[in-house]
Every structure is written in C-alpha cells, then in structure tokens.
Scaffold this motif. Structure first.
Motif, mmCIF file in Angstrom:
data_model
loop_
_atom_site.group_PDB
_atom_site.id
_atom_site.type_symbol
_atom_site.label_atom_id
_atom_site.label_comp_id
_atom_site.label_asym_id
_atom_site.label_seq_id
_atom_site.Cartn_x
_atom_site.Cartn_y
_atom_site.Cartn_z
ATOM 1 N N UNK A 183 70.276 49.271 54.821
ATOM 2 C CA UNK A 183 70.098 47.970 54.177
ATOM 3 C C UNK A 183 71.200 47.841 53.124
ATOM 4 N N UNK A 184 72.192 47.028 53.411
ATOM 5 C CA UNK A 184 73.336 46.890 52.502
ATOM 6 C C UNK A 184 72.952 46.252 51.163
ATOM 7 N N UNK A 185 71.966 45.367 51.174
ATOM 8 C CA UNK A 185 71.523 44.723 49.940
ATOM 9 C C UNK A 185 70.868 45.713 48.976
ATOM 10 N N UNK A 186 70.077 46.615 49.525
ATOM 11 C CA UNK A 186 69.384 47.595 48.685
ATOM 12 C C UNK A 186 70.180 48.891 48.535
ATOM 13 N N UNK A 187 71.190 49.081 49.382
ATOM 14 C CA UNK A 187 72.023 50.274 49.309
ATOM 15 C C UNK A 187 71.304 51.540 49.720
ATOM 16 N N UNK A 188 70.416 51.412 50.725
ATOM 17 C CA UNK A 188 69.671 52.591 51.158
ATOM 18 C C UNK A 188 69.331 52.518 52.643
ATOM 19 N N UNK A 189 69.058 53.684 53.220
ATOM 20 C CA UNK A 189 68.588 53.784 54.593
ATOM 21 C C UNK A 189 67.078 53.640 54.564
ATOM 22 N N UNK A 190 66.529 52.825 55.483
ATOM 23 C CA UNK A 190 65.082 52.632 55.483
ATOM 24 C C UNK A 190 64.590 52.074 56.811
ATOM 25 N N UNK A 191 63.262 52.137 56.971
ATOM 26 C CA UNK A 191 62.592 51.532 58.116
ATOM 27 C C UNK A 191 62.244 50.094 57.762
ATOM 28 N N UNK A 192 62.423 49.205 58.750
ATOM 29 C CA UNK A 192 62.089 47.801 58.517
ATOM 30 C C UNK A 192 61.890 47.098 59.864
ATOM 31 N N UNK A 193 61.060 46.074 59.864
ATOM 32 C CA UNK A 193 60.892 45.231 61.046
ATOM 33 C C UNK A 193 62.071 44.272 61.111
ATOM 34 N N UNK A 194 62.771 44.270 62.243
ATOM 35 C CA UNK A 194 63.947 43.419 62.430
ATOM 36 C C UNK A 194 63.634 42.430 63.559
ATOM 37 N N UNK A 195 63.802 41.137 63.314
ATOM 38 C CA UNK A 195 63.520 40.148 64.359
ATOM 39 C C UNK A 195 64.388 40.372 65.600
ATOM 40 N N UNK A 196 63.772 40.233 66.759
ATOM 41 C CA UNK A 196 64.494 40.408 68.021
ATOM 42 C C UNK A 196 65.677 39.451 68.098
ATOM 43 N N UNK A 197 65.493 38.235 67.622
ATOM 44 C CA UNK A 197 66.571 37.249 67.633
ATOM 45 C C UNK A 197 67.803 37.769 66.880
ATOM 46 N N UNK A 198 67.589 38.416 65.742
ATOM 47 C CA UNK A 198 68.700 38.965 64.956
ATOM 48 C C UNK A 198 69.405 40.084 65.717
#
Length: 54
Positions: free
Chosen positions: A24-39
């Motif tokens: 996550x470039x905004x938070x500056x960290x590696x993490x788990x997150x739900x990413x929309x299929x469209x994206x």
C-alpha cells in the motif's frame, strides 16, 4: 488500496473482490486488503482471479 502490481499472494475471492497481500503506497506498508476485481482487471492482473482472466 494496495498496488495491484505488487500483489504477491491472494487467499479468497468473493466474486466482487480479491483478498490479497501487496504494498500500500499510501500507508507505506505491506498488508492484506480486499481489492475490487474491476481494479485488478484494469491493472492487467486478471491472472490473480480464480477464473484466470489475464
């Protein structure tokens, strides 16, 4: 949101989003997150989806 180009792992897909691990470039960290299929499709990462649209 995590950058689709940095996704290294994914463990679930609910049909609308993929639960993925990436940077996550905004938070500056590696993490788990739900990413929309469209994206993912817009970023050319259909290869990550269970049905393999790439």
């Amino acid at each position: 949101m995590i950058d689709p180009d940095t996704i290294e792992d994914a463990d679930e897909c609910d049909g609308e989003s993929l639960h993925a691990y990436g940077y996550d470039r905004e938070k500056g960290e590696w993490r788990w997150q739900w990413v929309p299929i469209e994206a993912l499709l817009e970023a050319g990462r259909g290869d990550l989806l269970p049905w393999g649209q790439g």
